[in-house]
Structures are given as C-alpha cells and as structure tokens.
Design an enzyme around this catalytic site. Sequence first.
Site, PDB file in Angstrom:
ATOM      1  N   TYR A 237       0.870  -1.182   0.000  1.00 54.84           N
ATOM      2  CA  TYR A 237       0.000   0.000   0.000  1.00 54.84           C
ATOM      3  C   TYR A 237       0.905   1.231   0.000  1.00 54.84           C
ATOM      4  O   TYR A 237       0.812   2.111   0.855  1.00 54.84           O
ATOM      5  CB  TYR A 237      -0.935   0.013   1.218  1.00 54.84           C
ATOM      6  N   ASP A 259       0.980  -1.205  -4.962  1.00 52.18           N
ATOM      7  CA  ASP A 259      -0.238  -0.407  -4.787  1.00 52.18           C
ATOM      8  C   ASP A 259      -1.167  -0.730  -5.957  1.00 52.18           C
ATOM      9  O   ASP A 259      -0.707  -1.135  -7.024  1.00 52.18           O
ATOM     10  CB  ASP A 259       0.087   1.084  -4.750  1.00 52.18           C
ATOM     11  N   CYS A 349      -5.529   2.505  10.074  1.00 51.06           N
ATOM     12  CA  CYS A 349      -6.019   3.885  10.208  1.00 51.06           C
ATOM     13  C   CYS A 349      -7.538   3.878  10.387  1.00 51.06           C
ATOM     14  O   CYS A 349      -8.199   4.869  10.129  1.00 51.06           O
ATOM     15  CB  CYS A 349      -5.611   4.722   8.997  1.00 51.06           C
TER      16      CYS A 349
HETATM   17  N1  SAH Z   1       1.885   4.303   3.097  1.00 48.36           N
HETATM   18  C1  SAH Z   1       1.405   5.380   2.257  1.00 48.36           C
HETATM   19  C2  SAH Z   1      -0.087   5.608   2.393  1.00 48.36           C
HETATM   20  C3  SAH Z   1      -0.958   4.411   2.075  1.00 48.36           C
HETATM   21  S1  SAH Z   1      -2.616   4.810   1.763  1.00 48.36           S
HETATM   22  C4  SAH Z   1       2.206   6.647   2.546  1.00 48.36           C
HETATM   23  O1  SAH Z   1       3.050   6.648   3.446  1.00 48.36           O
HETATM   24  O2  SAH Z   1       1.985   7.650   1.862  1.00 48.36           O
HETATM   25  C5  SAH Z   1      -3.289   3.319   1.192  1.00 48.36           C
HETATM   26  C6  SAH Z   1      -2.929   2.947  -0.246  1.00 48.36           C
HETATM   27  O3  SAH Z   1      -3.468   1.659  -0.473  1.00 48.36           O
HETATM   28  C7  SAH Z   1      -3.479   3.824  -1.344  1.00 48.36           C
HETATM   29  O4  SAH Z   1      -2.430   4.295  -2.140  1.00 48.36           O
HETATM   30  C8  SAH Z   1      -4.381   2.895  -2.190  1.00 48.36           C
HETATM   31  O5  SAH Z   1      -4.260   3.131  -3.589  1.00 48.36           O
HETATM   32  C9  SAH Z   1      -3.834   1.555  -1.834  1.00 48.36           C
HETATM   33  N2  SAH Z   1      -4.757   0.406  -1.924  1.00 48.36           N
HETATM   34  C10 SAH Z   1      -6.029   0.319  -1.485  1.00 48.36           C
HETATM   35  N3  SAH Z   1      -6.497  -0.942  -1.609  1.00 48.36           N
HETATM   36  C11 SAH Z   1      -5.478  -1.686  -2.121  1.00 48.36           C
HETATM   37  C12 SAH Z   1      -5.325  -3.058  -2.469  1.00 48.36           C
HETATM   38  N4  SAH Z   1      -6.321  -3.911  -2.283  1.00 48.36           N
HETATM   39  N5  SAH Z   1      -4.135  -3.454  -2.960  1.00 48.36           N
HETATM   40  C13 SAH Z   1      -3.131  -2.588  -3.169  1.00 48.36           C
HETATM   41  N6  SAH Z   1      -3.218  -1.272  -2.833  1.00 48.36           N
HETATM   42  C14 SAH Z   1      -4.366  -0.829  -2.339  1.00 48.36           C
END
Ligand code: SAH
Length: 405
Positions: A237, A259, A349
């Site tokens: 993610y 992601d 979160c």
């Molecule tokens: N760690 C990051 C924030 C993560 S936010 C930072 O420090 O900036 C969560 C992320 O998860 C988003 O970018 C979203 O696109 C991604 N996401 C949501 N569901 C997902 C899935 N099933 N598989 C992969 N990525 C996913």
Amino acid sequence: MKTIQLREGKERSLQRRHPWVFSGSVAKGGGDAGETVRVVGHDGGFLAWGAFSPASSIRVRAWSFDAAQRIDAAFFLQRLQRAIALRSRMGIASDGQRLVHGEADGLPGLVVDRYGDVLTLQFGSAGTERWRDTIADALLQATGLHRLYERSDASVRALEGLPERTGWLRGEGDGDGDGEGEGEGDTAITITEHGWQLGLDVALGHKTGYYLDQRDNRHHFARLVRQLGCRTVLNCYSYTGGFSVAALAGGAQQVTSVDSSAPALAQARDNLRRNGHDDAAHAFVDADVNAYLRQCLQDSRQFDAIVLDPPKFAPTAAHAERAARAYKDINRLALKLLAPGGLLLTFSCSGGVSADLFHKIVAGAGIDAGVNAAILQRLEGAPDHPTTLEFPEGEYLKGLALLRC
Ligand code: SAH
C-alpha cells in the site's frame, strides 16, 4: 437565535466538552443546515453554541462551550491562529503539515493541510460549509498565504447532505490571484519531509494529496532499516512511495512498492528519482496487496522489512469484525514472508479498530503464521493530527513495529 433542547440525562457529553450531539439526544428545536444554534439542557441551562446539521446523525457540532462567545469571523480567525500556533511548537520536520485537524482544534469538520505555500481545505460538516468564505479569508489572514485549494470530496460530506466540491477557492494556482497562469501543472507541489523531496498533487492525490499522518513513522522506518541492516524491503500500500524513499535513505538495496493505483505508482517512481535513487534499486507492482503477498509466499520469497499501511478497512466500530479478518489475513501473510530477524511495520487507520483490538488482531495473525515477534515500538500518527483529552475519537492511526524472533 434558535435553541436546541436536549433530553433529560443527555447533557453529560457536552458538559465534558465532547463536541457532538447525536440526533437521539435532541428533545426539541431545529435549524437550517449549518446554522448556529444555542444548545441547552433539559433544565434550559446553556451548554454550548453549535452548528446544526439536519441531515446528519451528529445533529449538532459544538463550536464553543462559553456562553459569552460570539460565533463570527473573529471566532474563526482566533481558532485558526490557535491551531497554527500549536503546530509551530511541535517541531514538525516538513513544509507539509496539517494545520487544522477538525474537532481536535475546536473546528469540527474542518481539515486544513499546508503543502509549501499552498493550502488545502476540506469542509466536512454543515457548519463549516456555512462559514466557508469566512474560514477561507481567515485562513489566508492567519497564514499570510494566497493559494487555497478545496478538496471537499471526502465521503463524510454525503452524511451531512453536502455535494462534493473541488477546485481553487482562492489564488487560482499561479500565486498572484489574477487568474492568469493557471494551467494543468499548478496543483503539482513538492514538499520537503525530513529532508526528502516528495512530489504530490493537491487536486489528483488521495485525501488532500498526501498522507501527512505517517511523516514521523516514515522517518523512523529509515532509522530502523539502517540500524537493522535491512537489504530487501516490501512496501505494501505504498501510495506515492513515502516509505520506499525512507527505506532507500536507510540503506536498503532492493525495495518493492505495491499499490493498486497506477497514478500513485507513477508518482512513487518520480519521488525515488527526485531523491537520487537508481531505478534498478526499485520495483513497482500494480496489484492487489493480498494477492501479491500470496504470490510471494508461493514463490518462497522473503524480505528483511515489510510495511503494511492499508486503507481504512473499518470506518466505524460496526465494520470492525469484517475489518479484523482483513487485517489478520494480510498480517499473517506478511509475518510469514519476513526473513528471520526481519522487521514489520504494520498499521491501521480505522477509527473503528482501537489500538488494543489491533494488537490482538496482529497477535492472532502471528499465531496463525506460526511466527513469534517482539514489539519494538507502538506507533501513532504525527503530532499535527492531535488527539485531545476531550475527543478520544480523534485517535485513528495506530501501528506496531515488530521484530521477528
Ligand atoms: N503508506 C502510504 C499511504 C498508504 S494509503 C504513505 O506513506 O503515503 C493506502 C494505499 O493503499 C493507497 O495508495 C491505495 O491506492 C492503496 N490500496 C487500497 N487498496 C489496495 C489493495 N487492495 N491493494 C493494493 N493497494 C491498495
């Protein structure tokens, strides 16, 4: 001024300076969307000034518990100045900062983030919507900045009966407010976080452009990667690669960012280059994290460090059970993929999952994975997303740094 009278026994929450009045607590009275109302107890005694929201189950959000307070432009300016002064004492190592965090700053429903010289705003309640122009002007006055981009597209607006709205609210993007020079690129901004250059887009990015709440955890991760000598890192993610930049800064040799958002990964690639990292040190995977972790297990891969920072699985406690299964599953897979002695940074979160429950979920994942791990540290959101004594609901981000035994 309209008055809202509470049912007998429902005064306690406001008396304890908690800012929400739920619809079931209201005995009589009403108002227009966002209208300032006087909230009184069953006995008619003053409790708070608040904003009425006919559509929401949070029927009133309190502005002030002081009977003498006038809710006007001066009030908003004073609250904004107070929130900004608080940030200036927090030692925040970035020019990307959350200046206003809703209820915690006495401005229920309002989120203001600053990215360099651009401000972003989210009006998440009927009350803030009603005072939109007043708040925008007061914010420019309090910060001395000119450019203000509205990101009122969070799902909470639907609960308040408000439509989505995004776009420049002040300053039009080129900084001089004359409307000229506004082009496609003007919402793209670079911030400096803990010395790292990070590009983001206030119009196209998630939330208001970036996940500011993870700022100090990213920095901490860089230190741990160095301290533990982690060479291979999996950032799940990853969004725009904040933890990946941190891993490489910490000396990691091979980092994989996963992601499901292609634009986020494109920005991540750009962010790694900006910080001088060779493309060869990094892989970008556009995939569902759960499926990717299973694939890694099948391929018998292992990583020295893994970050799990998923989106909100449980917005409220009602979703906690299903969310718990999802958290447990990814944590079980990640723990199995950790090399012996490896590091896992795992987060939630979800407001509906407490730190205690999250700990239990991850403990269950460890048992299922057959992996034991020591808690190196308990993690939380950065201080510019404060939790106040009066509003514990503000605490949403929690995490664990785990060392595989
Ligand atoms: N760690 C990051 C924030 C993560 S936010 C930072 O420090 O900036 C969560 C992320 O998860 C988003 O970018 C979203 O696109 C991604 N996401 C949501 N569901 C997902 C899935 N099933 N598989 C992969 N990525 C996913």
